[in-house]
Design a protein around this motif. Structure first.
Motif, mmCIF file in Angstrom:
data_model
loop_
_atom_site.group_PDB
_atom_site.id
_atom_site.type_symbol
_atom_site.label_atom_id
_atom_site.label_comp_id
_atom_site.label_asym_id
_atom_site.label_seq_id
_atom_site.Cartn_x
_atom_site.Cartn_y
_atom_site.Cartn_z
ATOM 1 N N ILE A 173 -32.462 -63.512 -37.352
ATOM 2 C CA ILE A 173 -32.201 -62.207 -36.768
ATOM 3 C C ILE A 173 -33.229 -61.259 -37.371
ATOM 4 O O ILE A 173 -33.267 -61.077 -38.592
ATOM 5 N N GLY A 174 -34.082 -60.702 -36.531
ATOM 6 C CA GLY A 174 -35.102 -59.819 -37.072
ATOM 7 C C GLY A 174 -36.068 -59.378 -35.988
ATOM 8 O O GLY A 174 -36.047 -59.894 -34.869
ATOM 9 N N ASP A 175 -36.895 -58.406 -36.365
ATOM 10 C CA ASP A 175 -37.854 -57.811 -35.443
ATOM 11 C C ASP A 175 -39.233 -58.410 -35.732
ATOM 12 O O ASP A 175 -39.796 -58.175 -36.802
ATOM 13 N N ILE A 176 -39.747 -59.172 -34.789
ATOM 14 C CA ILE A 176 -41.029 -59.842 -35.016
ATOM 15 C C ILE A 176 -42.194 -58.845 -35.084
ATOM 16 O O ILE A 176 -43.251 -59.168 -35.613
ATOM 17 N N TYR A 181 -37.367 -65.775 -33.739
ATOM 18 C CA TYR A 181 -36.914 -64.450 -34.167
ATOM 19 C C TYR A 181 -36.217 -63.780 -32.999
ATOM 20 O O TYR A 181 -36.726 -63.807 -31.866
ATOM 21 N N GLU A 182 -35.073 -63.171 -33.276
ATOM 22 C CA GLU A 182 -34.318 -62.498 -32.217
ATOM 23 C C GLU A 182 -33.676 -61.244 -32.807
ATOM 24 O O GLU A 182 -33.044 -61.282 -33.846
ATOM 25 N N LEU A 183 -33.868 -60.135 -32.084
ATOM 26 C CA LEU A 183 -33.319 -58.849 -32.526
ATOM 27 C C LEU A 183 -31.794 -58.841 -32.488
ATOM 28 O O LEU A 183 -31.157 -58.276 -33.355
ATOM 29 N N ARG A 184 -31.249 -59.441 -31.456
ATOM 30 C CA ARG A 184 -29.813 -59.266 -31.192
ATOM 31 C C ARG A 184 -29.015 -60.496 -31.616
ATOM 32 O O ARG A 184 -29.290 -61.608 -31.162
ATOM 33 N N GLU A 185 -27.990 -60.222 -32.413
ATOM 34 C CA GLU A 185 -27.162 -61.321 -32.902
ATOM 35 C C GLU A 185 -26.444 -62.048 -31.764
ATOM 36 O O GLU A 185 -26.289 -63.264 -31.798
ATOM 37 N N ASP A 186 -25.998 -61.285 -30.755
ATOM 38 C CA ASP A 186 -25.266 -61.936 -29.658
ATOM 39 C C ASP A 186 -26.187 -62.887 -28.886
ATOM 40 O O ASP A 186 -25.784 -63.992 -28.500
ATOM 41 N N PHE A 187 -27.458 -62.516 -28.702
ATOM 42 C CA PHE A 187 -28.392 -63.428 -28.026
ATOM 43 C C PHE A 187 -28.688 -64.640 -28.905
ATOM 44 O O PHE A 187 -28.816 -65.760 -28.406
ATOM 45 N N ALA A 188 -28.801 -64.410 -30.202
ATOM 46 C CA ALA A 188 -29.069 -65.535 -31.120
ATOM 47 C C ALA A 188 -27.945 -66.561 -31.015
ATOM 48 O O ALA A 188 -28.194 -67.765 -30.948
ATOM 49 N N GLU A 201 -41.377 -68.572 -32.568
ATOM 50 C CA GLU A 201 -41.098 -68.003 -31.248
ATOM 51 C C GLU A 201 -40.381 -66.656 -31.400
ATOM 52 O O GLU A 201 -39.726 -66.413 -32.405
ATOM 53 N N ALA A 202 -40.485 -65.796 -30.388
ATOM 54 C CA ALA A 202 -39.642 -64.588 -30.277
ATOM 55 C C ALA A 202 -39.671 -64.172 -28.814
ATOM 56 O O ALA A 202 -40.692 -64.357 -28.146
ATOM 57 N N GLY A 203 -38.580 -63.571 -28.324
ATOM 58 C CA GLY A 203 -37.225 -63.606 -28.842
ATOM 59 C C GLY A 203 -36.512 -64.831 -28.253
ATOM 60 O O GLY A 203 -36.921 -65.389 -27.238
ATOM 61 N N ALA A 204 -35.428 -65.169 -28.892
ATOM 62 C CA ALA A 204 -34.699 -66.366 -28.474
ATOM 63 C C ALA A 204 -34.028 -66.183 -27.111
ATOM 64 O O ALA A 204 -33.932 -67.125 -26.326
ATOM 65 N N GLY A 205 -33.568 -64.961 -26.832
ATOM 66 C CA GLY A 205 -32.908 -64.680 -25.532
ATOM 67 C C GLY A 205 -31.762 -65.630 -25.291
ATOM 68 O O GLY A 205 -30.849 -65.740 -26.114
ATOM 69 N N SER A 206 -31.818 -66.378 -24.199
ATOM 70 C CA SER A 206 -30.759 -67.342 -23.881
ATOM 71 C C SER A 206 -31.127 -68.747 -24.347
ATOM 72 O O SER A 206 -30.371 -69.685 -24.150
ATOM 73 N N GLY A 207 -32.328 -68.913 -24.875
ATOM 74 C CA GLY A 207 -32.698 -70.195 -25.473
ATOM 75 C C GLY A 207 -33.418 -71.167 -24.543
ATOM 76 O O GLY A 207 -33.654 -72.312 -24.922
ATOM 77 N N ALA A 208 -33.795 -70.718 -23.348
ATOM 78 C CA ALA A 208 -34.462 -71.640 -22.415
ATOM 79 C C ALA A 208 -35.812 -72.092 -22.980
ATOM 80 O O ALA A 208 -36.110 -73.289 -23.060
ATOM 81 N N ALA A 260 -30.099 -62.560 -21.686
ATOM 82 C CA ALA A 260 -31.371 -62.040 -21.183
ATOM 83 C C ALA A 260 -31.861 -62.964 -20.070
ATOM 84 O O ALA A 260 -31.392 -64.088 -19.913
ATOM 85 N N GLN A 261 -32.815 -62.463 -19.320
ATOM 86 C CA GLN A 261 -33.491 -63.258 -18.288
ATOM 87 C C GLN A 261 -34.157 -64.469 -18.937
ATOM 88 O O GLN A 261 -34.867 -64.327 -19.914
ATOM 89 N N VAL A 262 -33.922 -65.667 -18.390
ATOM 90 C CA VAL A 262 -34.549 -66.850 -18.986
ATOM 91 C C VAL A 262 -35.955 -67.047 -18.422
ATOM 92 O O VAL A 262 -36.272 -66.553 -17.345
ATOM 93 N N VAL A 263 -36.767 -67.762 -19.180
ATOM 94 C CA VAL A 263 -38.068 -68.171 -18.653
ATOM 95 C C VAL A 263 -37.803 -69.246 -17.608
ATOM 96 O O VAL A 263 -37.089 -70.212 -17.860
ATOM 97 N N TYR A 264 -38.363 -69.070 -16.435
ATOM 98 C CA TYR A 264 -38.103 -69.956 -15.310
ATOM 99 C C TYR A 264 -38.802 -71.311 -15.534
ATOM 100 O O TYR A 264 -39.860 -71.362 -16.159
#
Ligand code: SAH
Length: 259
Positions: free
Chosen positions: A156-159, A128-135, A103-110, A78-82
């Motif tokens: 892994i879950g929907d906040i 919390y992160e919906l997508r396992e691949d992003f987690a 926090e939610a969502g983890a995205g790329s972890g930035a 996902a797009q990271v926070v700049y």
């Protein structure tokens, strides 16, 4: 204390033009630059800030990447926070050493990385992160930058559905519809706790501010936008850079009242 480079670490090579390359050191490894090979063994065992020369004569400075540099170079899903917003979110969200942060969502972890730094070893971050691949990607990025993080948990879950945690000090959201988190935020945040939301569009900010004002128990939304303009400073030529990262997102905060 000096940092001595070891195999397995991610290091940043910077050439004379300021171009940055993130590499993972491996015994016997080689970095193929436009100016010939740099042997990893010439870096391993050297202190941070060392200079290495490629086979073609190009010099590179070698550093552990700063968090800002790492975030811009790390693998992204996902797009990271700049970086300019990472700094603002940590301050406006008042994320302090020892805090318990959700926090939610983890995205790329930035943002996760910035939060972990701000809470320190005494604090905790649950993301919390919906997508396992992003987690998985977020965890890999966190560990690549700071090693194992025992005070990080990725769920892994929907906040929007639920937040399992109670007594949370700070809630930091980078999800598209944070107003849907308000009912759960009310249960999980402690009194006086603070919620900070990062949103790219003004319509989302409007929806969030409206939802906050309709819900008893929250302070009015406070929204800011952060613009950072780099400067070129070279001899007599001291001026703003021609290009800048203009719009990224807005930061909206609110605090939970007691009672
Ligand atoms: N802040 C992250 C980027 C987050 S992008 C970074 O700096 O790297 C938004 C993330 O939120 C995506 O990974 C998406 O899968 C996740 N997401 C969206 N809605 C969600 C929800 N309801 N609950 C949990 N995660 C959600």
């Amino acid at each position: 204390m000096s940092v001595i480079f070891e195999a397995g670490e991610k290091v940043l090579l910077v050439d004379g033009k300021g171009r940055r390359y993130l590499i993972t050191l491996a015994a016997g490894g080689a970095f193929h630059s436009h100016h010939g090979i740099v042997q990893h063994d010439a870096i391993i065992g050297q202190p941070e800030g060392t200079t290495v020369t490629s086979a073609g004569g190009q010099k590179f400075l070698v550093w552990m990447p700063t968090l800002e540099e790492f975030v811009l170079k790390m693998p992204r899903g996902a797009q990271v926070v700049y970086p300019k917003d990472l700094a603002s979110i940590v301050l406006r969200g008042d994320v302090y050493p020892g805090a318990f942060v959700v926090e939610a969502g983890a995205g790329s972890g930035a943002l996760t990385l910035a939060l972990l730094r701000a809470v320190g070893p005494e604090g905790r971050v649950i993301t919390y992160e919906l997508r396992e691949d992003f987690a998985r990607l977020a965890l890999a990025n966190v560990e690549a930058f700071m090693g194992k993080a025992p005070n990080l948990e990725i769920r892994i879950g929907d906040i929007y559905e639920s937040i399992l945690d109670r007594g949370v000090d700070r809630l930091v959201l980078d999800v598209p519809e944070p107003w849907r988190v308000l009912p759960n935020a009310e249960i999980s945040l402690r009194e006086g706790g603070l919620m900070a939301c990062y949103l790219p569009t003004v319509l989302q900010v409007h929806a969030l501010a409206e939802a906050i004002s309709r819900t008893p128990g929250w302070t009015p939304a406070s929204t800011t936008e952060t613009l950072v303009r780099g400067w070129h400073t070279d001899g007599q030529s001291v001026r703003p850079d021609h290009r800048m990262v203009a719009h990224t997102g807005f930061i909206t905060t609110t605090r939970k009242l007691a009672g």
